[in-house]
Design an enzyme around this catalytic site. Structure first.
Site, PDB file in Angstrom:
ATOM      1  N   GLY A 145       0.783  -1.237   0.000  1.00  0.00           N
ATOM      2  CA  GLY A 145       0.000   0.000   0.000  1.00  0.00           C
ATOM      3  C   GLY A 145       0.808   1.276   0.000  1.00  0.00           C
ATOM      4  O   GLY A 145       1.907   1.347  -0.564  1.00  0.00           O
ATOM      5  N   HIS A 445     -39.558   5.904 -10.214  1.00  0.00           N
ATOM      6  CA  HIS A 445     -39.946   7.291  -9.951  1.00  0.00           C
ATOM      7  C   HIS A 445     -40.571   7.382  -8.569  1.00  0.00           C
ATOM      8  O   HIS A 445     -41.391   6.530  -8.218  1.00  0.00           O
ATOM      9  CB  HIS A 445     -40.963   7.751 -10.998  1.00  0.00           C
ATOM     10  CG  HIS A 445     -41.480   9.133 -10.722  1.00  0.00           C
ATOM     11  ND1 HIS A 445     -40.731  10.257 -10.999  1.00  0.00           N
ATOM     12  CD2 HIS A 445     -42.644   9.558 -10.165  1.00  0.00           C
ATOM     13  CE1 HIS A 445     -41.437  11.322 -10.632  1.00  0.00           C
ATOM     14  NE2 HIS A 445     -42.592  10.919 -10.128  1.00  0.00           N
TER      15      HIS A 445
END
Ligand SMILES: Cc1cc2nc3c(=O)[nH]c(=O)nc-3n(C[C@H](O)[C@H](O)[C@H](O)COP(=O)(O)OP(=O)(O)OC[C@H]3O[C@@H](n4cnc5c(N)ncnc54)[C@H](O)[C@@H]3O)c2cc1C
Length: 467
Positions: A145, A445
């Protein structure tokens, strides 16, 4: 005789642990060396997760001021920072233990200590008590890392001149927080402390914040954060920082003029560098970029040393947890003989400020530079019914498509929960889909994702329905 595994992974962050979990699922005998007391790497311990926990808490705190519009009076709202930090720590603890549980279930050996590569198939693990053991494996994956970097001559002191790690655990709210760097880490943590009451000043060397994001949207972001109380000084080069009696003085050249900024803390958020120190790269002959420290790999994550691979923040590409995870998982599949690859053109990125900024694919600046003919389809959240009901109408969806084929080339969303909405655009890009594909997809919706459908109509048909 050294312990023998098929696969030894050095580093238990998102890259390393994802590689370990997938490899174990595929029947590979795996060990993972991790020097931190918990698995999960930067992301789970001092990165993505704790920052998002604090962003959520601070967002809710700031939201109290907006609730009067809903007819809800929130007088006497009080901050209990200790409790907020405890909540964050509990989330980190649960998630890191979750990875340890998955390791146990997958029969993955967690070797606590610092790993060092000796050469092809060989490494050592040095435990906290200094005891060193040798481990042998057919394949070794380097997944160590990255760590915060600073500017030349400016050292972290862990108290007043800090990195993101300390800025996730301030014991009290700084009165004045200076953030050096207008990238996503600086803006996210700057937002947290601004919402909790700090006066936050962001100093950025470049003439814009978030230099890799779409310029039109980052202008909106800067305006929005300015309204939220963050002050920005762009084109500002920090020259020196000194700390005395709990106060910091930052000397800078801002647009060519000498300026001094004062505060009680400075968060250095100028970038991250790969962790290669002590990993044995030079001794083992692994090629890495001398300037950036990134280990060089091919498309199969192979380094130049036989049987040694590298993934995640340690190699090229965006330093993002999901990129590291995809690389880890993909590499495990490749080692098991499967065909797998990461599509680097469709890696999303999210800035978890509020509203959020989420992107995938190319920006308008990149398309212009590539002289590609493109169309733009936009739709503002102001015209989206769900956004109105949520009282979160700031922002826009912007889609970029190929002018001839309508293929989706980029999606940029500045708006509420953009982090979740971007997934639809990522999926469409994965399938090489078009704006028309999105426009003809039925969106529930009322939802925020209807704004994506509307922006797609604007790109594909020349007009949205509701704007
Ligand atoms: C404040 C902050 C917020 C972030 N937010 C996000 C976000 O929202 N989304 C996102 O995608 N990304 C985010 N990131 C970036 C993300 O954390 C990294 O991209 C990701 O963790 C990289 O994964 P990795 O596995 O490559 O490395 P790391 O997560 O850094 O893990 C590497 C591990 O290797 C261990 N190690 C190092 N050297 C050795 C050694 N010699 N022996 C044994 N162990 C070793 C380290 O202790 C570490 O645990 C954030 C980062 C920060 C700092």
């Amino acid at each position: 005789m050294p312990d023998r595994y098929d696969l030894l992974i050095i580093g238990g962050g998102p890259g390393g642990y994802a590689c370990a979990l997938r490899a174990a699922q595929l029947g590979i005998k795996v060990a993972c060396v991790e020097k931190r007391p918990a698995l999960g790497g930067t992301c789970l311990n001092i990165g993505c997760i704790p920052s998002k926990a604090l962003l959520e808490s601070s967002e809710r705190y700031a939201e109290m001021a907006k609730l009067a519009r809903h007819g809800i009076q929130c007088d006497n709202v009080r901050l209990d920072l200790g409790r907020m930090l405890e909540r964050k720590n509990k989330i980190v603890d649960e998630l890191t233990k979750g990875i340890a549980f998955l390791f146990k279930r997958g029969k993955i050996a967690w070797l606590p200590g610092a790993g060092k590569l000796l050469g092809p198939g060989k490494a050592t693990v040095t435990a906290g008590d200094g005891k060193t053991t040798e481990v042998a494996a057919k394949w070794i994956v380097l997944a160590t890392g990255s760590e915060p970097s600073s500017l030349p001559g400016i050292d972290f002191d862990g108290k007043n001149i800090v990195s993101s790690a300390e800025a996730l655990s301030f014991e009290s709210v700084p009165k004045q927080l200076i953030v050096v760097g207008g990238g996503y880490i600086g803006l996210e943590l700057g937002s947290v402390w601004a919402r909790l009451g700090s006066k936050v000043t962001v100093l950025e060397f470049l003439t814009r914040i978030l230099p890799l994001s779409d310029g039109e949207l980052t202008n909106m972001v800067q305006k929005s954060l300015t309204k939220q109380g963050l002050a920005f000084h762009l084109d500002t080069k920090v020259v020196s920082i000194s700390a005395k009696s709990g106060q910091v003085t930052v000397k800078a050249q801002s647009k060519g003029k000498d300026e001094t900024f004062q505060g009680d803390k400075v968060l250095m958020a100028v970038g991250r560098r790969p962790v290669g120190d002590g990993l044995g790269l030079e001794e083992a002959g692994v090629t890495f970029d001398a300037k950036t420290g990134k280990v060089k790999v091919d498309r199969q994550y192979r380094t130049n040393v036989t049987g040694v691979y590298a993934i995640g923040d340690l190699i090229d590409g965006p330093m993002l947890a999901h990129k590291a995870m995809m690389e880890g998982e993909t590499l495990a599949e490749q080692l098991a003989g499967h065909k797998a690859q990461v599509n680097y053109d469709a890696i999303p990125s999210v800035v978890y400020i509020w509203p959020e900024l989420a992107s995938v694919g190319q920006t308008e600046e990149q398309l212009k530079e590539a002289k590609r003919e493109y169309k733009v389809g936009k739709f503002p959240f102001q015209a989206n019914g769900r956004a109105k009901c949520l009282d979160e109408t700031e922002g826009v969806v912007k889609l970029l498509t190929d002018a001839k084929t309508d293929r989706l080339l980029g999606a940029h969303i500045f708006g509420p929960r953009a982090s979740e909405m971007i997934a639809e655009a990522v999926a469409v890009m994965e399938f090489s889909g078009s704006a028309e594909d999105i426009a003809r997809t039925t969106h529930s919706h009322p939802t925020l994702s209807e704004a994506l459908g509307e922006a797609a109509r604007a790109a594909a048909f020349g007009a949205a329905l509701h704007a």
